[in-house]
Design a protein around this motif. Sequence first.
Motif, PDB file in Angstrom:
ATOM      1  N   GLY A   1      74.484  11.912  -4.871  1.00  0.00           N
ATOM      2  CA  GLY A   1      74.074  12.432  -3.574  1.00  0.00           C
ATOM      3  C   GLY A   1      72.750  11.899  -3.069  1.00  0.00           C
ATOM      4  N   GLN A   2      72.051  11.124  -3.892  1.00  0.00           N
ATOM      5  CA  GLN A   2      70.732  10.615  -3.503  1.00  0.00           C
ATOM      6  C   GLN A   2      70.859   9.478  -2.497  1.00  0.00           C
ATOM      7  N   SER A   3      70.008   9.499  -1.486  1.00  0.00           N
ATOM      8  CA  SER A   3      69.936   8.390  -0.535  1.00  0.00           C
ATOM      9  C   SER A   3      69.117   7.266  -1.158  1.00  0.00           C
TER      10      SER A   3
ATOM     11  N   THR B   1      77.479   8.162  -4.808  1.00  0.00           N
ATOM     12  CA  THR B   1      78.658   9.026  -4.784  1.00  0.00           C
ATOM     13  C   THR B   1      78.515  10.178  -5.771  1.00  0.00           C
ATOM     14  N   ASP B   2      78.906  11.358  -5.331  1.00  0.00           N
ATOM     15  CA  ASP B   2      78.916  12.537  -6.195  1.00  0.00           C
ATOM     16  C   ASP B   2      80.331  12.699  -6.739  1.00  0.00           C
TER      17      ASP B   2
ATOM     18  N   THR C   1      82.731  16.220  -6.807  1.00  0.00           N
ATOM     19  CA  THR C   1      83.469  16.829  -5.706  1.00  0.00           C
ATOM     20  C   THR C   1      84.966  16.761  -5.971  1.00  0.00           C
TER      21      THR C   1
ATOM     22  N   VAL D   1      74.319   6.173   0.022  1.00  0.00           N
ATOM     23  CA  VAL D   1      74.177   7.363  -0.814  1.00  0.00           C
ATOM     24  C   VAL D   1      74.979   7.176  -2.097  1.00  0.00           C
TER      25      VAL D   1
END
Length: 238
Positions: A32-34, A76-77, A80, A74
């Motif tokens: 989630g980090q930019s 990817t997480d 989810t 970003v």
Amino acid sequence: MSLAKPFNTRPLYQQVADEFIARIVSRAWAPGQSIENEAEIARSLGISLGTVRKAFDILTEHKLLERQQGKGTVVTDFTTGKMRSRFSNVVDRSGERVSGEVEIGGVHLAVAPADAADLLQVNARTPVLQFERRRTHFGRMFMTEEVYLRVDASARDLSQDALEQLAFARWTGHDLATHKRESVTAEAATAADKRNFKIKEDTSILKLRRLICSYQDRPLELRFARVHLGSDLVYASA
């Protein structure tokens, strides 16, 4: 910082992609980090902007990075729901991928059968984590799986609880799964299928073999699955 290693003949952009993947695995770049500006990364590494962009393109293609409107690039997480089901070819009638509710059992270290060891590219005497998975969709079991997970030698020292946690985590967080190779055939249901899926013994079911691999094509997980789609699910080959 120099990315090139002695006798490394791989293109520089691939070496840069490896460096970025190492940052994701180590959580230096967290889910989630930019990510900072591409030009700044290029300056910090002493390479061209074009090389950084080609490396980013590789990671974006493998869905390790996402380009989002207003946020830039970003990480990817993978936790989810959409990302957890990204390797599933089972879809519902609306076309959404279905991974189902998962139940795991029989977790233990074992020497893999010869065919599994060959596909996982491990020594015939190297233990793998073996377990069973069952998947349900709205309360109906639609898949049973026999799973072999490639693990590090340190797994020998883990407690049973830790092994079970590893079975649930699989490759998430300690390696980056980017693609799969899957084969599918149809056959008549067995007595075990009849019990598991509550179907007639001669009902047709799908038999799947799926190998999940990392960015560098390192095998991570092998599963043999039996699937009863019923009237609400479809197997999409693409």
